[in-house]
Enzyme design. Structure first.
Site, mmCIF file in Angstrom:
data_model
loop_
_atom_site.group_PDB
_atom_site.id
_atom_site.type_symbol
_atom_site.label_atom_id
_atom_site.label_comp_id
_atom_site.label_asym_id
_atom_site.label_seq_id
_atom_site.Cartn_x
_atom_site.Cartn_y
_atom_site.Cartn_z
ATOM 1 N N HIS A 114 0.804 -1.223 0.000
ATOM 2 C CA HIS A 114 0.000 0.000 0.000
ATOM 3 C C HIS A 114 0.846 1.288 0.000
ATOM 4 O O HIS A 114 0.752 2.093 -0.903
ATOM 5 C CB HIS A 114 -0.901 0.026 1.245
ATOM 6 C CG HIS A 114 -1.680 -1.230 1.465
ATOM 7 N ND1 HIS A 114 -2.723 -1.635 0.667
ATOM 8 C CD2 HIS A 114 -1.556 -2.201 2.421
ATOM 9 C CE1 HIS A 114 -3.217 -2.777 1.122
ATOM 10 N NE2 HIS A 114 -2.536 -3.139 2.173
HETATM 11 O O1 RIB Z 1 -5.265 -0.201 4.575
HETATM 12 C C1 RIB Z 1 -3.879 -0.213 4.355
HETATM 13 C C2 RIB Z 1 -3.204 0.813 5.180
HETATM 14 O O2 RIB Z 1 -3.558 0.625 6.539
HETATM 15 C C3 RIB Z 1 -1.682 0.712 5.131
HETATM 16 O O3 RIB Z 1 -1.143 1.991 5.181
HETATM 17 C C4 RIB Z 1 -1.308 -0.036 6.378
HETATM 18 O O4 RIB Z 1 -0.017 0.362 6.876
HETATM 19 C C5 RIB Z 1 -2.399 0.379 7.330
HETATM 20 O O5 RIB Z 1 -2.031 1.594 7.926
#
Ligand code: RIB
Length: 313
Positions: free
Chosen positions: A242
């Site tokens: 992500h």
């Molecule tokens: O949903 C994904 C995000 O949520 C990422 O940034 C992970 O690190 C959590 O913070």
């Protein structure tokens, strides 16, 4: 011209990769500070993790500021089940030789935006938006001074990851996300819809290790730890990566595709609290308040990440 960044983060292995990617592009980014958010793990751990990452990358010149210990409303929701008890499990990271700055993260955001020319600063949000929203409530004059927000947040076509309808960063603090999205600040959102196309396959993790420097190896070790939950959950050939979508978009926006639409946040729904409603087909007459990224080129994305990691110690 370097992009001046305030980074909001609750590392979290994927966010660690994002921070290292940013530090691996010193010709493109001028990091003004990291604001540690309570999210993946409690605030004590997220501040420590920020300090550890700066130690790893030999960038202890960058300051870390502790933000709020919980979201604007409700209790803190964390994700140790993904990230481990420290939030950055996996590698042995170097001992920390520096301390966090004494200034509160919200005060740092306000002061820095007031001191810089209006529009000069990008808010790089990898985390829940608690500290930015708090700054906007405390000092409304800073809203017009923010150049742009680029945020990993939300989901629509890929639905939720922490509930069936909500993505984690928004779910932790939906009120903060609503304040930010309602403020009509230029914002680009990198949601699960695109991050789920960026899978850290064994081949890609092996390429990270092969870089051979300590940041490349540590990043592979971090992602090899945090991938376990998602591999089990999704059954894909790799876990979605992500955080680095945010710096990748800032470095090379043309590897992503999206459109300017309305994105609204549900804050009250018993089943849908934290859901981001992306009006992709522009059915409503709600204001188009965000550039919503739906697709990206995974090969180009990982190529960028490897390039940046290779420039680090
Ligand atoms: O949903 C994904 C995000 O949520 C990422 O940034 C992970 O690190 C959590 O913070």
């Amino acid at each position: 011209m370097k992009r001046k960044l305030i980074i909001l983060t609750d590392p979290g292995q994927d966010q660690a990769a994002a921070i290292l990617m940013i530090l691996g592009a010193p010709d493109r980014f001028d990091v003004l500070g990291l604001v540690a958010t309570a999210g993946n793990i409690d605030l004590g751990h997220t501040t420590d993790n920020c300090l550890k990452l700066l130690e790893l990358a030999e960038r202890t010149d960058i300051k870390v500021y502790a933000g709020c210990p919980r979201p604007m409303a409700g209790a803190l929701v964390t994700a140790e089940h993904v990230h481990g008890p420290t939030g950055l499990d996996g590698p042995d990271l170097p001992d920390v030789t520096t301390r966090i700055a004494p200034e509160h993260g919200v005060d740092f955001i306000i002061r820095t935006l007031r001191e810089a020319p209006a529009g000069d600063i990008t808010i790089c949000s990898l985390s829940p938006l608690t500290n930015l929203a708090m700054a906007m409530v405390m000092a409304p004059d800073i809203v017009s001074r923010i150049g742009e927000i680029v945020a990993m947040a939300g989901a629509y076509f890929e639905v939720g990851n922490i509930t069936p309808t909500a993505e984690f960063n928004v779910y932790v603090d939906p009120e903060a996300a609503k304040i930010v999205l309602d403020a009509e600040i230029p914002i680009t959102i990198l949601p699960l819809d695109v991050t789920h196309q960026m899978l850290s396959t064994p081949e890609r993790l092996a390429q990270m290790r092969k870089i051979g420097n300590r940041c490349g190896v540590a990043t592979a070790e971090m992602l090899e730890f945090s991938q376990a939950f998602d591999l089990q959950k999704y059954g894909w050939k790799g876990a979605p990566l992500h955080g680095p979508c945010v710096p990748a978009y800032m470095l090379q926006p043309d590897i992503f595709q999206g459109r300017k639409i309305n994105v609204s946040v549900e804050t009250a729904g018993a089943l849908t609290r934290g859901m981001t409603i992306a009006d992709w087909w522009q059915i409503s007459d709600r204001k188009k308040n965000a550039f919503y990224v739906r697709n990206g080129d995974a090969e180009a994305y990982y190529g960028l990440l490897l390039e940046c990691l290779a420039r680090l110690p």
